[in-house]
Design an enzyme around this catalytic site. Structure first.
Site, PDB file in Angstrom:
ATOM      1  N   ARG A 224       0.819  -1.221   0.000  1.00  0.00           N
ATOM      2  CA  ARG A 224       0.000   0.000   0.000  1.00  0.00           C
ATOM      3  C   ARG A 224       0.851   1.270   0.000  1.00  0.00           C
ATOM      4  O   ARG A 224       0.467   2.278  -0.580  1.00  0.00           O
ATOM      5  CB  ARG A 224      -0.930   0.005   1.210  1.00  0.00           C
ATOM      6  CG  ARG A 224      -2.050  -0.996   1.049  1.00  0.00           C
ATOM      7  CD  ARG A 224      -2.945  -1.021   2.246  1.00  0.00           C
ATOM      8  NE  ARG A 224      -4.081  -1.873   2.002  1.00  0.00           N
ATOM      9  CZ  ARG A 224      -4.772  -2.480   2.946  1.00  0.00           C
ATOM     10  NH1 ARG A 224      -4.451  -2.317   4.213  1.00  0.00           N
ATOM     11  NH2 ARG A 224      -5.805  -3.235   2.636  1.00  0.00           N
TER      12      ARG A 224
ATOM     13  N   LYS B 109     -19.168 -17.533  -0.022  1.00  0.00           N
ATOM     14  CA  LYS B 109     -20.579 -17.368   0.330  1.00  0.00           C
ATOM     15  C   LYS B 109     -21.421 -16.646  -0.716  1.00  0.00           C
ATOM     16  O   LYS B 109     -21.028 -15.597  -1.224  1.00  0.00           O
ATOM     17  CB  LYS B 109     -20.660 -16.550   1.612  1.00  0.00           C
ATOM     18  CG  LYS B 109     -20.269 -17.314   2.850  1.00  0.00           C
ATOM     19  CD  LYS B 109     -20.490 -16.396   4.002  1.00  0.00           C
ATOM     20  CE  LYS B 109     -20.386 -17.080   5.337  1.00  0.00           C
ATOM     21  NZ  LYS B 109     -20.450 -16.055   6.395  1.00  0.00           N
TER      22      LYS B 109
ATOM     23  N   GLY C 211     -10.485  -9.038  -2.614  1.00  0.00           N
ATOM     24  CA  GLY C 211     -10.111 -10.152  -1.752  1.00  0.00           C
ATOM     25  C   GLY C 211      -9.269 -11.248  -2.363  1.00  0.00           C
ATOM     26  O   GLY C 211      -8.203 -11.017  -2.913  1.00  0.00           O
TER      27      GLY C 211
ATOM     28  N   GLY D  12     -12.745  -4.110  -0.124  1.00  0.00           N
ATOM     29  CA  GLY D  12     -14.143  -3.776   0.181  1.00  0.00           C
ATOM     30  C   GLY D  12     -14.679  -2.664  -0.702  1.00  0.00           C
ATOM     31  O   GLY D  12     -15.837  -2.704  -1.143  1.00  0.00           O
TER      32      GLY D  12
HETATM   33  P1  AMP Z   1     -14.381 -14.899  -0.582  1.00  0.00           P
HETATM   34  O1  AMP Z   1     -13.622 -14.096   0.443  1.00  0.00           O
HETATM   35  O2  AMP Z   1     -15.852 -14.909  -0.387  1.00  0.00           O
HETATM   36  O3  AMP Z   1     -13.956 -14.553  -1.977  1.00  0.00           O
HETATM   37  O4  AMP Z   1     -13.982 -16.409  -0.308  1.00  0.00           O
HETATM   38  C1  AMP Z   1     -12.690 -16.867  -0.461  1.00  0.00           C
HETATM   39  C2  AMP Z   1     -12.551 -18.156   0.272  1.00  0.00           C
HETATM   40  O5  AMP Z   1     -13.453 -19.096  -0.227  1.00  0.00           O
HETATM   41  C3  AMP Z   1     -11.173 -18.754   0.144  1.00  0.00           C
HETATM   42  O6  AMP Z   1     -10.555 -18.779   1.394  1.00  0.00           O
HETATM   43  C4  AMP Z   1     -11.430 -20.166  -0.367  1.00  0.00           C
HETATM   44  O7  AMP Z   1     -10.665 -21.143   0.293  1.00  0.00           O
HETATM   45  C5  AMP Z   1     -12.884 -20.363  -0.048  1.00  0.00           C
HETATM   46  N1  AMP Z   1     -13.504 -21.351  -0.934  1.00  0.00           N
HETATM   47  C6  AMP Z   1     -13.483 -21.369  -2.279  1.00  0.00           C
HETATM   48  N2  AMP Z   1     -14.110 -22.449  -2.745  1.00  0.00           N
HETATM   49  C7  AMP Z   1     -14.550 -23.151  -1.686  1.00  0.00           C
HETATM   50  C8  AMP Z   1     -15.254 -24.363  -1.523  1.00  0.00           C
HETATM   51  N3  AMP Z   1     -15.646 -25.083  -2.586  1.00  0.00           N
HETATM   52  N4  AMP Z   1     -15.543 -24.772  -0.273  1.00  0.00           N
HETATM   53  C9  AMP Z   1     -15.134 -24.053   0.791  1.00  0.00           C
HETATM   54  N5  AMP Z   1     -14.471 -22.896   0.708  1.00  0.00           N
HETATM   55  C10 AMP Z   1     -14.171 -22.446  -0.525  1.00  0.00           C
END
Ligand code: AMP
Length: 399
Positions: A36, A201, A357, A380
């Protein structure tokens, strides 16, 4: 040329809101990742080269009650000086008050002053006008180069703008890059436009998907969130990640996409595991026939191939979120395949933006950061941009 690049800052005092919220070692306070800080250097350097002087303000961490040693920006002074080629960096141990005012007023052309952590004052996050006015007294012009906090209406990121006429408000080069990249994708996209949405999620990504339904031609859904969609369509997903309270949302998204002629692509097959662990037993099966006790932790080879095909046919690509648990070697092939496809598509003329992210971490980890058009640094803030929201830190400069 942009407003910032065109402006000559000679003999002006430029007050720059930077994002120096860098991680520090808990005991030595050494900077453990200076990305940063490095990102702000071109903006600072341009002003110094013009013959202006620079007053930097930032937050660091989340101080609770006033000043705290571990969140002091004084820990950054030495490294900032090094990044500026050995230039002396003055430090004011309070971001407002007599010492800061005096040092700022004595600052000569080509000199740099760093103010203490803005968040040592609650007024910063509250967007207090009196506090913003005090800050504004330091600079002839105000420059917002902190994209990471652009989604917050804080004193230094937005409220301060009212104390400057429009011609004295600027985006810095970093902020300009982020805004231009997001605009390129969200408002000037050439079609086919593919959005790749992954991660854990559905609930985190609903607003983004809904906004993209208005803009994209194709939406690829991978990662843990895909299984809520697959279950919504009647598939067996074993113990894969699933948000049962979002099944209805998933159904509605698919229906809306049909009505708008947007293609939703779900992973046909998955790499499944018998436990959430690096040494799990794995196999590849159809994503809708995952046996009980097994979970989908990556997209399978068929899905990786068909997703790659869609990506290679695209002229605009937005990527947010990994396709699997890329932190573990056994489950990173899907995310890697997508990174390769995005890089190849970029090479043949597509515009690609990776933002928000873990997809950023993934392209960095796999060494693809220079093979895509733009990698966003604003987690974010970029996500809220993708959701179609107006970011206060951007509006403050433009309006
Ligand atoms: P996000 O911050 O919502 O982009 O989520 C990223 C996280 O989702 C990472 O740490 C991944 O390990 C996790 N992730 C991706 N695919 C899967 C999956 N099929 N099952 C569980 N976690 C997952």
């Amino acid at each position: 040329m942009s407003k910032f690049s065109n402006h000559n800052f000679a003999n002006q005092k430029a007050l720059i809101r930077v994002d120096f919220n860098v991680p520090l070692d808990k005991t030595t306070y050494a900077i453990t990742d200076d990305t940063r800080m490095k990102a702000a250097i071109p903006t600072i350097q341009k002003i110094l080269n013009d013959g202006g002087s620079v007053i930097l303000m930032s937050h660091l961490g989340r101080p609770k009650e006033g000043a705290e040693e571990k969140y002091s920006l004084k820990h950054l002074v030495k490294h900032l000086s090094e990044l500026l080629g050995g230039k002396t960096v003055f430090f004011a141990n309070d971001c407002i008050g007599e010492q800061a005012t005096l040092t700022a007023s004595m600052l000569k052309a080509g000199e740099v002053l760093l103010l203490e952590n803005l968040r040592f004052y609650k007024e910063e996050e509250k967007g207090d006008e009196t506090f913003a006015k005090k800050l504004s007294a330091f600079g002839d012009v105000w420059i917002n180069d902190a994209f990471g906090t652009a989604h917050r209406a804080h004193a230094s990121t937005a409220v301060i703008a009212k104390f400057y006429p429009k011609e004295k408000r600027f985006f810095g080069l970093l902020m300009e890059g982020e805004v231009n990249a997001a605009e390129q994708v969200l408002h000037k996209a050439q079609k086919p436009f593919t959005a790749i949405i992954g991660g854990a999620k559905v609930s985190d990504k609903i607003l983004i998907i809904e906004n993209l339904l208005e803009k994209a031609t194709d939406i690829i859904i991978g990662g843990g969130m895909a299984y809520t969609f697959i279950k919504a369509q009647g598939g067996n997903i074993g113990s894969s990640l699933c948000e049962d309270d979002r099944i209805q949302t998933a159904i509605e998204i698919v229906e809306k996409a049909k009505a708008k002629n947007v293609q939703i692509h779900l992973p046909e097959d998955s790499v499944i595991a018998d436990k959430f662990a690096a040494d799990a037993n794995t196999q590849i099966v159809q994503s809708n026939t995952i046996p009980d006790g097994w979970m989908g932790l990556d997209i399978g080879t068929k899905a990786a191939n068909s997703f790659s095909q869609v990506i290679k046919n695209s002229k605009t690509i937005l990527w947010n979120g990994p396709m699997g648990v890329f932190e573990m070697e056994k489950f990173q092939a899907g995310t890697k395949a997508i990174a390769i496809a995005v890089a190849e598509s970029t090479q043949t003329g597509a515009y690609s933006l990776v933002g928000g992210g873990d997809s950023v971490a993934a392209v960095n980890q796999f060494g693809f950061n220079n093979k895509v058009s733009y990698v966003s640094t604003g987690g974010g803030a970029m996500l809220e941009y993708f959701e179609g929201k107006t970011l206060p830190g951007i509006a403050a400069v433009n309006e």
